[in-house]
Scaffold this motif. Sequence first.
Motif, short mmCIF file in Angstrom:
data_model
loop_
_atom_site.label_atom_id
_atom_site.label_comp_id
_atom_site.label_asym_id
_atom_site.label_seq_id
_atom_site.Cartn_x
_atom_site.Cartn_y
_atom_site.Cartn_z
N VAL A 4 5.02 -15.19 1.11
CA VAL A 4 5.54 -14.05 1.66
C VAL A 4 4.76 -12.79 1.04
CG1 VAL A 4 7.47 -12.74 2.37
CG2 VAL A 4 7.90 -15.12 1.74
N VAL A 5 4.24 -12.12 2.19
CA VAL A 5 3.35 -10.68 1.66
C VAL A 5 4.14 -9.68 2.04
CG1 VAL A 5 1.16 -12.22 1.70
CG2 VAL A 5 2.11 -10.64 3.70
N ASN A 6 3.77 -8.58 1.35
CA ASN A 6 4.24 -7.14 1.75
C ASN A 6 3.45 -6.83 3.11
OD1 ASN A 6 3.96 -4.16 2.16
ND2 ASN A 6 4.98 -4.09 0.13
N PRO A 7 3.83 -6.47 4.08
CA PRO A 7 3.11 -6.27 5.38
C PRO A 7 2.30 -4.92 5.37
CG PRO A 7 5.58 -5.73 5.67
CD PRO A 7 5.38 -6.21 4.48
N TYR A 8 2.56 -4.06 4.31
CA TYR A 8 1.94 -2.88 4.18
C TYR A 8 0.52 -3.19 3.31
CZ TYR A 8 0.16 1.71 2.97
OH TYR A 8 -0.67 2.78 2.59
N ASN A 9 0.53 -3.73 2.18
CA ASN A 9 -0.64 -4.03 1.38
C ASN A 9 -1.24 -5.52 1.50
OD1 ASN A 9 1.09 -5.36 -0.19
ND2 ASN A 9 1.38 -3.28 -1.48
N VAL A 13 4.59 -11.10 -2.49
CA VAL A 13 5.73 -10.70 -2.97
C VAL A 13 6.65 -11.81 -3.20
CG1 VAL A 13 5.46 -8.35 -1.92
CG2 VAL A 13 6.82 -10.05 -0.90
N GLY A 14 6.49 -13.08 -2.68
CA GLY A 14 7.24 -14.19 -3.22
C GLY A 14 6.82 -15.36 -2.45
N ASN A 136 12.98 -8.24 11.91
CA ASN A 136 13.23 -6.46 11.76
C ASN A 136 14.36 -6.28 10.92
OD1 ASN A 136 14.79 -7.69 14.03
ND2 ASN A 136 14.21 -5.92 15.09
N HIS A 137 15.56 -7.27 10.79
CA HIS A 137 16.73 -6.78 10.03
C HIS A 137 16.80 -8.10 9.25
CE1 HIS A 137 17.08 -3.40 12.61
NE2 HIS A 137 17.01 -4.16 13.82
N PRO A 138 16.32 -8.42 8.09
CA PRO A 138 16.12 -9.76 7.72
C PRO A 138 17.52 -10.33 6.97
CG PRO A 138 14.59 -8.33 6.33
CD PRO A 138 15.29 -7.71 7.73
N LEU A 139 18.33 -9.28 6.61
CA LEU A 139 19.71 -9.58 5.83
C LEU A 139 20.52 -9.31 7.00
CD1 LEU A 139 21.11 -10.26 3.43
CD2 LEU A 139 21.26 -7.70 2.99
N GLU A 162 9.60 -16.30 10.00
CA GLU A 162 8.35 -16.75 9.01
C GLU A 162 7.91 -15.52 7.97
OE1 GLU A 162 3.85 -18.69 8.99
OE2 GLU A 162 4.99 -18.70 10.69
N ASP A 163 7.82 -14.21 8.38
CA ASP A 163 7.51 -13.26 7.63
C ASP A 163 8.61 -12.79 6.85
OD1 ASP A 163 4.91 -12.74 9.12
OD2 ASP A 163 6.39 -12.45 10.73
N THR A 164 9.82 -12.90 6.73
CA THR A 164 10.87 -12.45 5.99
C THR A 164 11.88 -13.41 5.60
OG1 THR A 164 11.96 -11.52 8.26
CG2 THR A 164 10.66 -10.18 7.05
N PRO A 165 11.39 -14.65 5.02
CA PRO A 165 12.71 -15.46 4.63
C PRO A 165 13.32 -15.30 3.33
CG PRO A 165 10.29 -16.29 3.68
CD PRO A 165 10.35 -15.06 4.76
N LEU A 166 12.75 -14.26 2.49
CA LEU A 166 13.19 -14.05 1.06
C LEU A 166 14.84 -13.48 1.06
CD1 LEU A 166 10.40 -12.53 -0.62
CD2 LEU A 166 11.14 -14.66 -0.68
#
Length: 458
Positions: A4-9, A13-14, A136-139, A162-166
Amino acid sequence: MLEVVNPYNLRKVGQVPTVNWDEVDQYLATATALSKDRKARLPDYQRIEILKKAAVLMEGRFEELALLIANEGGKPLGDARVEVTRAIDGLGLCIKELGNNAGREIPMGLTAAGTGHLAFTQREPIGPVVAVSAFNHPLNLIVHQAAPAIAVGCPVLVKPAEDTPLSCQAFVEIMYEAGLPEDWCRFVACDIPTTEKMVTDSRVAFFSFIGSARVGWMLRSKLAPGTRCALEHGGVAPVIVEESADWSTMVPSLLKGGFYHSGQVCVSVQRVFAPKAQAQELANQLAAGAKKLKVGDASHEDVDCGPLIRPHEVDRIEAWVNEAVEEGATLVCGGKRLGNTTYTPTVLLNPAVTSKVSTLEVFGPVVCVYGYDSIDDAIEQANSLPFAFQASVFTKNLDVAMAAIHDLDASAVMVNQHTAFRVDWMPFEGRKQSGYNVGGIGYTMHDMTEEKMAVINL
């Protein structure tokens, strides 16, 4: 493992473990066995205790969860904190709605044949639930899809974006810590073929989907006979501005509704229709506000607009805006990328009605303003697309407000409020190609249960 990556940089991130079909097959087998064994069901009071404890645990990890949302999903930290609050409140809503998720007495003495009988209904859990969620609202989306299943006693398999599983993984682990046995809620990160096989398996009783219309309708077409579903897609949200509107409150509202989460919201303000004499000035005022929005790393306190979820989304939006300008739209502000992952908040005036920004969901930081001759023409154009979700009208005129409520093709019409407004106990549904069935915690709990009637000959 799924990185999982930070979509900005784009820094890692995990990571989360992925599962294959054999593991998913076992999860479904276990979920089916739990559903069939009525003695294995957790009683209401025990599920309530679990949900209460989970809410306390989430409150204790509030800032950690907000940072997780910002880092993996690119939602500005202030908005991420709002999402955590909503997710915690959502667990409380599940508890409250359990008391409303009840049966009723059926009157039987209405004919001679029914006289002497007593009939009533009860609601039972529908069975195994599979939930496929969006980024877009991963929690909070996970809470809306998984917590109702847990509340009514359905085993649930949750497949995050896939982009926000954490955030999803954190929620499932919190449920375990709160006392939920693992077999009742499974975190399932898997590839596309495994996801499709899971969703379309005949053991699935209810399928909950939040994501693109293309994927949602495709999966619905392949569901096994008997599987119920709810699909939440997107819209091309219209706003009708009437000449009496209060601009001092309207402009900030439209800015929030259009550029919140960089426009990556299914009911984000996209098409704003204003009287021709006011359209240019409205576009100018929206542009003045948009220029003040800071774009950057969502984990920074002072950022208003974070990145788009993937670099190719920046490419797509850049192409759509360039196309709109080539086809006659006036670029009032923005219209350029700031890097591989960010795009400037953009306001367009009078794009062609055939441009992509006028006919498809942008899902990015772009707001279009159109001048109209009559409000009837504006409503006709607002209703012209095969998408219909939430809409809004800004006016001080009650007759205009009521006419817009009546005439706009939408599941909800906001008056003097932007199209992205929502509280979590509202019904939330797309019409036409924008979705199928009703979201909102209480409505989802109802859909995840079935009614059974008893008739007693007295």
